[in-house]
Enzyme design. Structure first.
Site, short mmCIF file in Angstrom:
data_model
loop_
_atom_site.label_atom_id
_atom_site.label_comp_id
_atom_site.label_asym_id
_atom_site.label_seq_id
_atom_site.Cartn_x
_atom_site.Cartn_y
_atom_site.Cartn_z
N LYS B 118 30.25 18.62 4.05
CA LYS B 118 29.17 18.22 4.97
C LYS B 118 27.89 18.94 4.59
O LYS B 118 27.92 20.14 4.22
CB LYS B 118 29.60 18.57 6.39
CG LYS B 118 28.67 18.10 7.50
CD LYS B 118 29.27 18.48 8.87
CE LYS B 118 28.39 17.99 10.01
NZ LYS B 118 28.92 18.39 11.32
N SER B 193 29.14 14.82 14.64
CA SER B 193 28.09 14.77 13.65
C SER B 193 28.63 14.70 12.21
O SER B 193 27.87 14.45 11.28
CB SER B 193 27.18 15.99 13.78
OG SER B 193 27.91 17.17 13.63
N SER B 217 32.49 17.64 16.73
CA SER B 217 31.94 16.94 15.57
C SER B 217 32.88 16.71 14.41
O SER B 217 32.50 16.05 13.45
CB SER B 217 30.69 17.68 15.07
OG SER B 217 29.68 17.57 16.04
#
Lengths: 147, 541
Positions: B118, B193, B217
């Protein structure tokens, strides 16, 4: 569903039926949005009576404190949304929290390392990321303003 | 173009370069009767990769090329990645590994495994933007500890994935750069997210990925994308190199297409780190010993396990299809020998406002470092205050600006007691209620989200509606507990249904038990294959 005494492999049949029935059933196309609104309406409390001492958020002032230069359009767009969320925060005022200790975070041990300086190996890469650099200074504009 | 892709025919030109999975378990699909004839190895892409590499069935370079082909064909439709390195760099790593295997050298447990990271996790050799324009083009001078450890064990970092800016959001639409699509339905979000990391694993663009979980997330995108998501105990994995959003809540988590894969990655990155004062000294147990073949399970492999279904998560505001899926999961647990009871956590609903107060307050402090002076993009002005104001106004997106402003308000002089302190007190109540529930139950279960994946654009203008979707996940972050999400069923939607994830919550540092139980649950859950239609034909080989 498979009987209690069934082998786990038998349970797989009930799963096939379960999965299949969901793919066939037409009843499941409902509105997600309405359900969410219901959850929120049930949860949010009016804070007006209990929070009269707290000024509502002044978005311009907050933006100055947070050092973000908002445009007038942004202030107008954000203000009602922020107000809505702050009102929603207000429901915590109604909770009885007498004699409850605040928790900073989940339990963790206090693992401080020795207070011994170390050299960082990639100083050049770090300096390379500075937008405005004149060796050995990081360049900034005038610090003091006269208003 | 989206319309043509919605037909059930997946991309038919994907090369059948390699059998995607070498397990015998692949034969246990819908066409087989429900009994098993030969003992299959556990379904784990990492374990089968290792077996294939060491037995010279195929090379790391072949495996890399096969994934990159799939990635290149799916990426224009998914947009999971913000940065992909030069393929020749990756091939060089794979070739080097192949030479070492040929020479009979020992290679790490993640050798040849493709990991996506990420973009709020720092990688020294790739840009790390946090999904934000303020860090567009930024290259950190170091690797995050989690990345460093994965690489030391042989992982190949295949790229940086898309996210909501600085982790703030639940759909990945909050990225400053692009919107990632859900591999199950390209008109829907992958969740957030860590949407890019979830989509990349779901579409088999990579094998496993790293994400971050501050309020759900990792777990919510895992549910939306039909993959396994694992949030460790706060302090289990070092946060060094994770761009801080809310420091008392942030964790780095793992995605995989199986419980075993997520667990193997977690094991690789866990453990104390002297660069993170909140990282725990507790030993990391050998999770791997639990990832055994289903054929070795007893008839009631989870006999005696006490499972608590959280009553507040299957009531008002939760989709009927989700509730059904969770009840079916509860039945599956019972068939495995568990006793399943409903348990009530009365303070459950307070967690959401408490979480958002704490998270926005802490983020307003953490994001003050992005001032355009030492790193990031600067908008020049003649005075310092204006430089700060313009750089931050230009660099941050709307959601980030709003959360900083809300946090600034909650922490203003005189308001600390009303908001931040009260939220911390609610945190204590929630922690205590979980502790009590976990005294009476071995694990707790709930949905990972109140609904399946939303349509792109559905939640864009309504912050409270978006926050409401986090109701299932935030309390776990407040309490600092570990949680595992795995796909357990479907609801109608897309061309092949939309996946629903089951969340399993354990006691602090109880990852081993969660993984043991999750693996057994998953391996006995036959006839529900979680492969999205966009790549179904490729995987079936």
């Amino acid at each position: 569903m498979g009987g209690v005494g069934a082998m786990v492999k038998g349970a797989s049949y009930s799963y096939a039926v379960f999965c299949g029935s969901f793919l066939r059933s037409p009843r499941l196309s409902f509105s997600i949005h309405n359900k969410k609104k219901k959850l929120l309406k049930f949860r949010s409390f009016s804070s007006k009576s209990t929070c009269s001492s707290l000024q509502p958020p002044d978005v311009s002032r907050l933006a100055k404190t947070a050092q973000i230069s908002l445009t007038p359009d942004e202030i107008e767009e954000f203000a009602p949304k922020i107000q809505q969320v702050i009102d929603w925060f207000g429901q915590l005022q109604d909770v009885d929290l007498q004699s409850v200790e605040p928790s900073i975070r989940a339990e963790t041990e206090n693992n401080l390392r020795d207070n011994v300086p170390e050299t960082f190996d990639h100083r050049d890469a770090m300096i390379g990321a500075v937008p405005s650099y004149e060796d050995p200074y990081i360049k900034v504009p005038r610090v003091l303003s006269m208003d | 173009m989206i319309l043509t892709l919605q037909t059930p025919r997946p991309l038919s030109r994907l090369p059948r370069f390699l059998p995607f999975s070498t397990n015998a378990s692949i034969t246990l699909n819908q066409s087989q009767p429900a009994t098993c004839t030969s003992p299959p190895p556990p379904h784990s892409q990492i374990l089968s990769t290792r077996h294939s590499l060491l037995s010279r069935q195929f090379s790391a370079a072949d495996l890399l090329r096969s994934h990159l082909n799939r990635l290149n064909l799916t990426e224009p439709h998914l947009r999971s990645f913000l940065h992909l390195p030069d393929p020749s760099d990756l091939l060089a790593q794979a070739d080097s590994l192949d030479r070492r295997i040929a020479a009979g050298e020992d290679v790490g447990p993640l050798a040849g495994v493709l990991v996506a990271v990420k973009d709020n996790i720092c990688t020294a050799d790739m840009p790390s933007t946090g999904g934000s324009r303020i860090l567009e083009g930024y290259r950190p001078p170091f690797d995050a500890t989690a990345v460093k450890r994965a690489k030391e064990l042989g992982a190949i970092v295949v790229g940086k994935t898309n996210l909501d800016e600085f982790g703030m959001g639940s759909t990945t639409e909050g990225s400053a750069f692009q919107v990632t699509a859900n591999p199950w339905d390209l008109s829907r979000v992958p969740g957030g997210s860590s949407g890019g990391s979830a989509a990349a694993v779901s579409a088999r663009q990579c094998v496993v990925s790293l994400g971050s979980d501050t309020g759900g997330s990792v777990r919510q995108p895992a549910s939306f994308c039909g993959v396994v998501g694992l949030k460790p105990t706060y302090g289990r994995v070092s946060r060094f190199g994770l761009m801080a959003y809310a420091s008392s809540l942030d964790t780095i988590g793992c995605f995989g297409s199986s419980v075993a894969d997520a667990g193997i990655l977690l094991h690789a990155i866990s453990g104390h780190d002297r660069f993170d004062a909140t990282s725990s000294n507790q030993d990391v147990p050998n999770f791997l010993s639990h990832f055994v073949s289903a054929s070795s399970f007893e008839s009631k492999p989870l006999k005696g396990l006490r499972v608590g279904l959280i009553r507040e998560t299957i009531g008002d505001g939760v989709d009927a299809g989700v509730i059904s899926a969770i009840h079916s999961a509860a039945s599956h647990f019972e068939e495995l020998g568990c006793s399943v009871n409903e348990v009530s956590l009365p303070s459950f609903s307070l967690g959401l406002p408490a979480y958002y107060i704490l998270a926005s307050s802490e983020s307003s402090s953490n994001l003050s470092r992005y001032d355009g002076i030492r790193y990031g993009n600067q908008v020049y002005a003649d005075e310092l205050d204006s430089l700060y104001g313009s750089s931050r106004a230009n660099g941050f997106g709307s959601e980030v600006k709003m959360r900083i402003l809300m946090g600034t308000y909650a922490l203003s002089a005189g308001y600390y007691d009303a908001y931040y302190k009260r939220a911390q007190q609610v945190r204590t109540i929630i922690r205590n209620s979980f502790t009590e529930a976990l005294n009476q139950n071995d694990i707790l279960i709930s949905p990972a989200a109140p609904s399946p994946a939303y349509k792109i654009g559905e939640k864009k203008n309504d912050p409270l509606a978006m926050y409401a979707g986090d109701i299932m996940t935030v309390n776990v972050n407040l309490a600092g507990l570990p949680a595992l999400v795995l796909p357990c069923g479907f609801v109608e939607g897309g061309t092949a249904g939309l996946p629903i994830g089951l969340q399993m919550i354990g006691a602090a540092f109880g990852e081993e038990e969660l993984l043991r139980v999750g693996h057994i649950f998953e391996q006995t859950l036959e006839n529900c294959r979680f492969v999205p239609p966009i790549i179904a034909e490729d995987i079936a080989s």
